[in-house]
Motif scaffolding. Structure first.
Motif, PDB file in Angstrom:
ATOM      1  N   SER A  43       0.833  -1.190   0.000  1.00  0.00           N
ATOM      2  CA  SER A  43       0.000   0.000   0.000  1.00  0.00           C
ATOM      3  C   SER A  43       0.872   1.245   0.000  1.00  0.00           C
ATOM      4  N   ASN A  44       0.610   2.159  -0.942  1.00  0.00           N
ATOM      5  CA  ASN A  44       1.302   3.447  -0.922  1.00  0.00           C
ATOM      6  C   ASN A  44       0.379   4.556  -1.375  1.00  0.00           C
ATOM      7  N   PRO A  45       0.635   5.779  -0.987  1.00  0.00           N
ATOM      8  CA  PRO A  45      -0.208   6.897  -1.399  1.00  0.00           C
ATOM      9  C   PRO A  45       0.073   7.292  -2.845  1.00  0.00           C
ATOM     10  N   GLY A  46      -0.964   7.694  -3.542  1.00  0.00           N
ATOM     11  CA  GLY A  46      -0.812   8.157  -4.913  1.00  0.00           C
ATOM     12  C   GLY A  46      -1.541   7.283  -5.895  1.00  0.00           C
ATOM     13  N   ARG A  47      -1.967   7.892  -7.009  1.00  0.00           N
ATOM     14  CA  ARG A  47      -2.685   7.173  -8.055  1.00  0.00           C
ATOM     15  C   ARG A  47      -1.749   6.841  -9.205  1.00  0.00           C
ATOM     16  N   LEU A  48      -2.178   5.927 -10.049  1.00  0.00           N
ATOM     17  CA  LEU A  48      -1.447   5.640 -11.272  1.00  0.00           C
ATOM     18  C   LEU A  48      -1.372   6.884 -12.141  1.00  0.00           C
ATOM     19  N   ARG A  49      -0.226   7.128 -12.754  1.00  0.00           N
ATOM     20  CA  ARG A  49      -0.067   8.258 -13.659  1.00  0.00           C
ATOM     21  C   ARG A  49      -0.283   7.843 -15.110  1.00  0.00           C
ATOM     22  N   ILE A  50      -0.525   6.549 -15.351  1.00  0.00           N
ATOM     23  CA  ILE A  50      -0.933   6.050 -16.653  1.00  0.00           C
ATOM     24  C   ILE A  50      -2.208   5.239 -16.458  1.00  0.00           C
ATOM     25  N   THR A  51      -2.848   4.850 -17.548  1.00  0.00           N
ATOM     26  CA  THR A  51      -4.068   4.063 -17.423  1.00  0.00           C
ATOM     27  C   THR A  51      -3.725   2.616 -17.076  1.00  0.00           C
ATOM     28  N   ILE A  52      -4.705   1.901 -16.569  1.00  0.00           N
ATOM     29  CA  ILE A  52      -4.490   0.505 -16.206  1.00  0.00           C
ATOM     30  C   ILE A  52      -4.160  -0.315 -17.447  1.00  0.00           C
ATOM     31  N   SER A  53      -4.826  -0.033 -18.567  1.00  0.00           N
ATOM     32  CA  SER A  53      -4.535  -0.769 -19.801  1.00  0.00           C
ATOM     33  C   SER A  53      -3.102  -0.529 -20.261  1.00  0.00           C
ATOM     34  N   GLN A  54      -2.606   0.693 -20.112  1.00  0.00           N
ATOM     35  CA  GLN A  54      -1.212   0.984 -20.465  1.00  0.00           C
ATOM     36  C   GLN A  54      -0.250   0.229 -19.557  1.00  0.00           C
ATOM     37  N   LEU A  55      -0.625   0.077 -18.289  1.00  0.00           N
ATOM     38  CA  LEU A  55       0.208  -0.662 -17.358  1.00  0.00           C
ATOM     39  C   LEU A  55       0.350  -2.114 -17.805  1.00  0.00           C
ATOM     40  N   TYR A  56      -0.770  -2.724 -18.203  1.00  0.00           N
ATOM     41  CA  TYR A  56      -0.741  -4.113 -18.637  1.00  0.00           C
ATOM     42  C   TYR A  56       0.018  -4.279 -19.950  1.00  0.00           C
ATOM     43  N   GLU A  57      -0.150  -3.319 -20.855  1.00  0.00           N
ATOM     44  CA  GLU A  57       0.515  -3.413 -22.154  1.00  0.00           C
ATOM     45  C   GLU A  57       2.016  -3.214 -22.029  1.00  0.00           C
ATOM     46  N   GLY A  58       2.460  -2.392 -21.091  1.00  0.00           N
ATOM     47  CA  GLY A  58       3.884  -2.152 -20.874  1.00  0.00           C
ATOM     48  C   GLY A  58       4.457  -1.167 -21.875  1.00  0.00           C
ATOM     49  N   GLY A  59       5.727  -0.827 -21.659  1.00  0.00           N
ATOM     50  CA  GLY A  59       6.410   0.071 -22.579  1.00  0.00           C
ATOM     51  C   GLY A  59       6.298   1.537 -22.235  1.00  0.00           C
ATOM     52  N   ILE A  60       5.452   1.892 -21.247  1.00  0.00           N
ATOM     53  CA  ILE A  60       5.280   3.281 -20.847  1.00  0.00           C
ATOM     54  C   ILE A  60       5.682   3.429 -19.384  1.00  0.00           C
ATOM     55  N   SER A  61       6.577   4.349 -19.125  1.00  0.00           N
ATOM     56  CA  SER A  61       7.018   4.587 -17.754  1.00  0.00           C
ATOM     57  C   SER A  61       6.838   6.063 -17.416  1.00  0.00           C
ATOM     58  N   GLU A  62       6.043   6.331 -16.412  1.00  0.00           N
ATOM     59  CA  GLU A  62       5.826   7.711 -15.989  1.00  0.00           C
ATOM     60  C   GLU A  62       5.865   7.776 -14.462  1.00  0.00           C
ATOM     61  N   PRO A  63       7.031   7.603 -13.889  1.00  0.00           N
ATOM     62  CA  PRO A  63       7.134   7.563 -12.425  1.00  0.00           C
ATOM     63  C   PRO A  63       6.903   8.939 -11.804  1.00  0.00           C
ATOM     64  N   ARG A  64       6.356   8.919 -10.630  1.00  0.00           N
ATOM     65  CA  ARG A  64       6.161  10.163  -9.892  1.00  0.00           C
ATOM     66  C   ARG A  64       7.500  10.691  -9.382  1.00  0.00           C
ATOM     67  N   ASN A  65       8.442   9.777  -9.162  1.00  0.00           N
ATOM     68  CA  ASN A  65       9.735  10.138  -8.580  1.00  0.00           C
ATOM     69  C   ASN A  65      10.879   9.558  -9.417  1.00  0.00           C
ATOM     70  N   PRO A  66      11.180  10.151 -10.565  1.00  0.00           N
ATOM     71  CA  PRO A  66      12.201   9.583 -11.459  1.00  0.00           C
ATOM     72  C   PRO A  66      13.609   9.582 -10.874  1.00  0.00           C
ATOM     73  N   ASN A  67      13.907  10.498  -9.958  1.00  0.00           N
ATOM     74  CA  ASN A  67      15.239  10.504  -9.351  1.00  0.00           C
ATOM     75  C   ASN A  67      15.419   9.312  -8.415  1.00  0.00           C
ATOM     76  N   LEU A  68      14.389   8.988  -7.654  1.00  0.00           N
ATOM     77  CA  LEU A  68      14.444   7.780  -6.836  1.00  0.00           C
ATOM     78  C   LEU A  68      14.589   6.551  -7.721  1.00  0.00           C
ATOM     79  N   GLN A  69      13.864   6.546  -8.827  1.00  0.00           N
ATOM     80  CA  GLN A  69      13.965   5.432  -9.765  1.00  0.00           C
ATOM     81  C   GLN A  69      15.394   5.294 -10.286  1.00  0.00           C
ATOM     82  N   LYS A  70      16.012   6.432 -10.600  1.00  0.00           N
ATOM     83  CA  LYS A  70      17.392   6.423 -11.103  1.00  0.00           C
ATOM     84  C   LYS A  70      18.357   5.900 -10.039  1.00  0.00           C
ATOM     85  N   MET A  71      18.169   6.329  -8.807  1.00  0.00           N
ATOM     86  CA  MET A  71      19.062   5.899  -7.725  1.00  0.00           C
ATOM     87  C   MET A  71      19.021   4.389  -7.540  1.00  0.00           C
ATOM     88  N   PHE A  72      17.835   3.802  -7.608  1.00  0.00           N
ATOM     89  CA  PHE A  72      17.725   2.356  -7.492  1.00  0.00           C
ATOM     90  C   PHE A  72      18.279   1.665  -8.743  1.00  0.00           C
TER      91      PHE A  72
END
Length: 523
Positions: free
Chosen positions: A334-363
């Protein structure tokens, strides 16, 4: 919308995505609350010309359909009434049923840039969400969360005034450097001092507009001291719990939280939780000299992706905590925040729109997490390889989104991923039956689960077999059949109820939140 589906919906009543209004002589005044609610949630249909009488819905028709349609568009396109013109021309149609005219309005779900969709020029008091069959006013925190998501600037790139390198934990940075070095020994950043390294990672910067210089949100959350993080975010909370006891009086059997025994930043939280998540999985693996898994299975990889996603997609300006729960038959994230893409886009893959791209980069620099939108695809792959139930993603505005992973391995394991939720859902839709019984249901559903499009006859026959001995909820059927709940309800369940093939458990309350279905014994 097909007329046959509409007639079936009248028998079932209002629901999460259906709203009926009389509007016989003039456009209903409260229609705009419903437009806002549907747009801010998952979309839905508003049917004008339907009257309710003691939970019985009947087509009463409207007398001046052309005039009401015109009034709808005049207000819809007026910023004084609706903040965003969410519908397109084809979304509003006039239809005739039994010599009576009705208006069908399909309200699409708004994207993050359009949300919040509010009325009367008042986002705080005029923003609504859909919950079951009603429109509910969003809280001020929910509205603020939507407003934060509108912008394209990374949330975690904001500079924190009066926070500097002294607020970071030196030991955390030292361990991070070691992980970084083990992965890329000759990387140019490794010779930089700590502040220079933070600049490259996005953890420290100078704001070019304000000329403010200091740590970013990402830098503090990833490497910060617990006290410093709490000074910046008073609601910051990380909580991992294991509830593996059958004793209802025992709240948890193991816990990782902010207790002063470790520096509670995200970098330190990740390995502590991940190792607890996978240590008793019945899937073999081995560690190399740096405690990195060699030849790890896709299941381990999938759990890692879920955990990383839970951390990098959180809305850290929210008052909600990050909570991860491990129980005997599953996991819940469980975390706070909504999806920034649609659920169908999530399933299809290929689209990344993170709320925190710097954290993503660090990992990512230490080999954790995917950037090209392939993380969720890896979760789907792992579950499919194990012949487990397909992961399901659901999102509800205000009540969060959650993903349920069901694993029929000795028992039906259920992983749920909740976002923007105050608490974990107690009304789980996973089966409590024995493993043998569940395997029997999966075997029945195999022709559907392993196929794409199937005939309506095969689907209905399979549903009747599944529901022959017990009531099953829409969610349970969706999990077993590898189909979305909406597809099952819209294309099969509603018509099967109408044709007396299925019987509702709560026949007097068609929209009961725990509605379930059983095969008519008289067939």
């Amino acid at each position: 919308m097909e007329l046959e589906e509409l007639i079936v919906r009248l028998n079932l009543g209002e629901d999460y995505d259906y709203e009926f209004k009389a509007s016989q002589d003039k456009l209903s005044k409260d229609i705009w609350k419903t437009v806002s609610a549907f747009a801010n949630t998952s979309g839905g249909y508003i049917i004008l010309g339907v009257t309710e009488n003691k939970h019985d819905f009947q087509i009463s028709g409207i007398k001046n359909s052309i005039q009401q349609k015109k009034e709808f568009w005049n207000n819809h396109n007026n910023a004084e009434k609706l903040s965003v013109p969410i519908c397109k021309e084809s979304d509003v149609t006039i239809t005739q049923i039994e010599d009576k005219e009705i208006i069908i309005i399909e309200v699409p779900a708004a994207n993050r840039i359009q949300r919040p969709v509010y009325i009367n020029k008042n986002p705080i008091n005029g923003t609504y969400k859909r919950y079951f069959d009603g429109d509910h006013q969003c809280s001020q925190e929910e509205v603020k969360q939507m407003l934060r998501d509108q912008g394209n600037e990374a949330q975690d790139s904001q500079v924190l005034e009066n926070f500097d390198m002294n607020d970071l934990d030196p030991e955390t940075i030292k361990v991070y450097r070691q992980r970084f070095s083990n992965r890329e020994l000759d990387h140019a950043w490794l010779i930089l001092n700590d502040q220079e390294l933070m600049i490259q990672l996005g953890g420290y910067k100078k704001d070019r507009e304000t000329e403010t210089e200091g740590l970013t949100i990402a830098g503090l959350l990833m490497f910060g001291k617990e006290r410093s993080i709490l000074d910046a975010f008073s609601h910051y909370h990380l909580d991992y719990q294991e509830k593996l006891s059958n004793d209802p009086e025992q709240r948890w059997t193991y816990r990782i939280t902010l207790d002063g025994k470790w520096e509670a930043n995200l970098f330190n939280f990740y390995p502590r939780v991940y190792n607890r998540l996978v240590y008793d999985l019945a899937v073999p693996f081995k560690l190399d000299q740096d405690s990195i898994r060699e030849g790890e299975t896709h299941v381990h990889e999938a759990l890692r992706e879920v955990l990383i996603n839970n951390l990098i997609h959180a809305d850290n300006l929210s008052t909600k905590p990050i909570v991860i729960l491990k129980i005997n038959d599953g996991f819940s994230f469980s975390n706070p925040g909504r999806l920034r893409i649609t659920i169908s886009q999530l399933y299809e893959g290929g689209i990344s729109e993170p709320r925190n791209p710097n954290l993503q980069k660090m990992f990512k620099m230490i080999g954790l997490g995917e950037k090209a939108g392939s993380g969720f695809a890896k979760i789907l792959r792992a579950w499919k390889e194990q012949q487990w139930l397909r992961p399901l993603v659901l999102e509800k505005s205000g009540h969060g989104r959650w993903t349920e992973y069901s694993l029929p391995n000795n028992s039906l394991v259920n992983i749920s991923y909740s976002v923007n939720s105050d608490h974990l859902d107690d009304n789980s839709d996973h089966l409590q039956d024995s493993s043998d019984h569940f395997q029997k249901l999966v075997t029945i559903a195999t022709p559907i689960r392993d196929s794409g499009k199937v005939s309506k006859q095969l689907m209905e026959e399979t549903i009747l077999k599944l529901c022959q001995e017990q009531y099953l909820t829409q969610q349970q059927l969706a999990n077993i059949l590898n189909r979305s709940p909406h597809t099952l309800r819209a294309n099969y369940l509603t018509s099967m109820v109408k044709n007396d093939l299925l019987i509702l458990k709560y026949s007097d309350t068609p929209t009961h939140p725990h509605q379930s279905y059983i095969t008519n014994p008289n067939l």
